[in-house]
Design an enzyme around this catalytic site. Structure first.
Site, PDB file in Angstrom:
ATOM      1  N   SER A 149       0.884  -1.177   0.000  1.00 26.06           N
ATOM      2  CA  SER A 149       0.000   0.000   0.000  1.00 26.06           C
ATOM      3  C   SER A 149       0.915   1.219   0.000  1.00 26.06           C
ATOM      4  CB  SER A 149      -0.844  -0.024   1.273  1.00 26.06           C
ATOM      5  OG  SER A 149      -1.465   1.221   1.513  1.00 26.06           O
ATOM      6  N   TYR A 162      -2.511  -1.647  10.437  1.00 28.22           N
ATOM      7  CA  TYR A 162      -2.427  -1.692   8.964  1.00 28.22           C
ATOM      8  C   TYR A 162      -1.097  -1.093   8.488  1.00 28.22           C
ATOM      9  CZ  TYR A 162      -4.087  -1.404   4.095  1.00 28.22           C
ATOM     10  OH  TYR A 162      -4.236  -1.548   2.726  1.00 28.22           O
TER      11      TYR A 162
HETATM   12  P1  NAD Z   1     -11.216  -6.640  -0.650  1.00 33.04           P
HETATM   13  O1  NAD Z   1     -11.894  -6.434   0.646  1.00 33.04           O
HETATM   14  O2  NAD Z   1     -11.963  -6.407  -1.913  1.00 33.04           O
HETATM   15  O3  NAD Z   1     -10.606  -8.120  -0.719  1.00 33.04           O
HETATM   16  C1  NAD Z   1      -9.975  -8.699   0.392  1.00 33.04           C
HETATM   17  C2  NAD Z   1      -9.750 -10.173   0.113  1.00 33.04           C
HETATM   18  O4  NAD Z   1      -9.071 -10.733   1.240  1.00 33.04           O
HETATM   19  C3  NAD Z   1     -11.047 -10.966  -0.070  1.00 33.04           C
HETATM   20  O5  NAD Z   1     -10.864 -11.948  -1.074  1.00 33.04           O
HETATM   21  C4  NAD Z   1     -11.238 -11.626   1.281  1.00 33.04           C
HETATM   22  O6  NAD Z   1     -11.998 -12.833   1.235  1.00 33.04           O
HETATM   23  C5  NAD Z   1      -9.786 -11.898   1.669  1.00 33.04           C
HETATM   24  N1  NAD Z   1      -9.650 -12.044   3.105  1.00 33.04           N
HETATM   25  C6  NAD Z   1      -9.957 -11.158   4.081  1.00 33.04           C
HETATM   26  N2  NAD Z   1      -9.758 -11.709   5.296  1.00 33.04           N
HETATM   27  C7  NAD Z   1      -9.312 -12.967   5.073  1.00 33.04           C
HETATM   28  C8  NAD Z   1      -8.942 -14.034   5.928  1.00 33.04           C
HETATM   29  N3  NAD Z   1      -9.001 -13.945   7.261  1.00 33.04           N
HETATM   30  N4  NAD Z   1      -8.560 -15.201   5.361  1.00 33.04           N
HETATM   31  C9  NAD Z   1      -8.521 -15.341   4.027  1.00 33.04           C
HETATM   32  N5  NAD Z   1      -8.844 -14.364   3.162  1.00 33.04           N
HETATM   33  C10 NAD Z   1      -9.240 -13.188   3.692  1.00 33.04           C
HETATM   34  O7  NAD Z   1      -9.929  -5.720  -0.567  1.00 33.04           O
HETATM   35  P2  NAD Z   1      -8.945  -5.096  -1.660  1.00 33.04           P
HETATM   36  O8  NAD Z   1      -9.105  -3.625  -1.592  1.00 33.04           O
HETATM   37  O9  NAD Z   1      -9.009  -5.793  -2.962  1.00 33.04           O
HETATM   38  O10 NAD Z   1      -7.553  -5.394  -0.954  1.00 33.04           O
HETATM   39  C11 NAD Z   1      -6.605  -6.303  -1.448  1.00 33.04           C
HETATM   40  C12 NAD Z   1      -5.238  -5.896  -0.934  1.00 33.04           C
HETATM   41  O11 NAD Z   1      -4.909  -4.615  -1.438  1.00 33.04           O
HETATM   42  C13 NAD Z   1      -5.148  -5.796   0.596  1.00 33.04           C
HETATM   43  O12 NAD Z   1      -3.910  -6.339   1.020  1.00 33.04           O
HETATM   44  C14 NAD Z   1      -5.182  -4.294   0.840  1.00 33.04           C
HETATM   45  O13 NAD Z   1      -4.526  -3.949   2.028  1.00 33.04           O
HETATM   46  C15 NAD Z   1      -4.443  -3.805  -0.387  1.00 33.04           C
HETATM   47  N6  NAD Z   1      -4.687  -2.421  -0.724  1.00 33.04           N
HETATM   48  C16 NAD Z   1      -5.947  -2.001  -1.033  1.00 33.04           C
HETATM   49  C17 NAD Z   1      -6.142  -0.655  -1.341  1.00 33.04           C
HETATM   50  C18 NAD Z   1      -7.497  -0.111  -1.682  1.00 33.04           C
HETATM   51  O14 NAD Z   1      -7.640   1.116  -1.767  1.00 33.04           O
HETATM   52  N7  NAD Z   1      -8.497  -0.941  -1.918  1.00 33.04           N
HETATM   53  C19 NAD Z   1      -5.067   0.245  -1.331  1.00 33.04           C
HETATM   54  C20 NAD Z   1      -3.811  -0.234  -0.994  1.00 33.04           C
HETATM   55  C21 NAD Z   1      -3.622  -1.571  -0.702  1.00 33.04           C
END
Ligand code: NAD
Length: 267
Positions: A149, A162
């Site tokens: 991130s 986080y």
């Molecule tokens: P999302 O909520 O759409 O997806 C999260 C995924 O993680 C889902 O498939 C969920 O089932 C899985 N997950 C959550 N808890 C779990 C657990 N205990 N066991 C197994 N699987 C689990 O989120 P996203 O935005 O696509 O995030 C994906 C990654 O990107 C994360 O690491 C997040 O920190 C990172 N990220 C997201 C953003 C953003 O703005 N969306 C920005 C920077 C980084």
């Protein structure tokens, strides 16, 4: 959105944690479109998972396996790669994308919330990398991508676990890149800014409630002001960056923290 980048990944298997939603799901689609067989781990209803499996399978002709190991449980995280290997024979590409958020000031941040977040966002990546390593080493080829991130490089209020997990995964990425360099294994971190996935939608909704504003107004004033581009990053943009990192052209790109953030970390 079609990002028009193609990379031949036929014969490769990609394991994508967090592959049932948001960034991970789009990455699964993109890697499958480019020829990889896919193993996704993540939660969702039986109907949603079936829809994901059949839609990716039907549009790409690739094999799609699903696992629902709870990555907050270190034992399940440790078993994930072995279980994927039992069904898919190899894990050539490992994308650690599963992630959770917890927004709370430090005084009220519970032990449980801290431990759960660190387990999913950081410890699970260590467990999957260690288990995928021997196969990648034997084949002399591996691609490990950790979804970090912009908060791997800076901090934000009320996100202690986080921010710590994302700084931690960047450190792990650099270490693994060093160990993998003589073995043909690359390891990189992708650092997106705001992407409008369920993870962020929840945060915008909570903030909108707090401010008494609409979702759109809150997104514009409280979230997109961080981004010089003034728009959410698209999941397809992040997935396209991952696709490049999986290519042979990226074999010397390792140990990097790659921002996909509309210049938000440079100002
Ligand atoms: P999302 O909520 O759409 O997806 C999260 C995924 O993680 C889902 O498939 C969920 O089932 C899985 N997950 C959550 N808890 C779990 C657990 N205990 N066991 C197994 N699987 C689990 O989120 P996203 O935005 O696509 O995030 C994906 C990654 O990107 C994360 O690491 C997040 O920190 C990172 N990220 C997201 C953003 C953003 O703005 N969306 C920005 C920077 C980084």
């Amino acid at each position: 959105m079609n990002m028009d980048v193609t990379v031949p990944l036929h014969g490769k298997v990609a394991l994508i944690t967090g592959g049932t939603s948001g960034i991970g799901l789009e990455t699964a689609r993109v890697l499958a479109r480019n020829g990889a067989d896919i193993a996704i781990n993540g939660f969702g209803s039986a109907d949603e998972i079936e829809e994901i499996r059949t839609s990716i399978g039907a549009t790409t002709g690739r094999r799609v396996e699903h696992f629902a190991h709870d990555l907050s449980d270190y034992g399940q995280a440790s078993r994930l790669v072995a279980d994927a290997l039992a069904k898919c024979e190899a894990v050539d590409i490992l994308v650690n994308c599963a992630g959770v958020q917890h927004v709370c000031d430090i005084e009220r941040f519970s032990d449980d919330a801290w431990n759960r977040l660190i387990a999913v966002n950081l410890s699970a990546a260590f467990a999957t990398i260690r288990s995928a390593w021997p196969g990648m080493k034997t084949r002399g080829w591996g691609r490990i991508i950790n979804v970090a991130s912009t908060l791997a490089m800076r901090a934000e209020n009320q996100k202690s676990a986080y921010v710590a997990s994302k700084h931690g995964i960047l450190g792990l990425t650099r270490e693994i890149a060093l160990e993998g360099a003589p073995l043909g294994i690359t390891c990189n971190a992708i650092c997106p800014s705001w992407v409008l996935t369920p993870l962020v939608r929840q945060q915008v909704e909570a903030k909108a409630k707090e401010l008494g504003l609409s979702f759109e107004e809150t997104a514009r004033t409280a979230f997109l002001r961080d981004l010089p581009t003034r728009r959410f990053v698209e999941t397809a943009e992040v997935a396209a960056t991952m696709l490049f990192l999986c290519s042979n052209a990226a074999k010397s790109v390792t140990g990097a923290a790659i921002p996909v953030d509309g210049a938000s970390t440079v100002r």
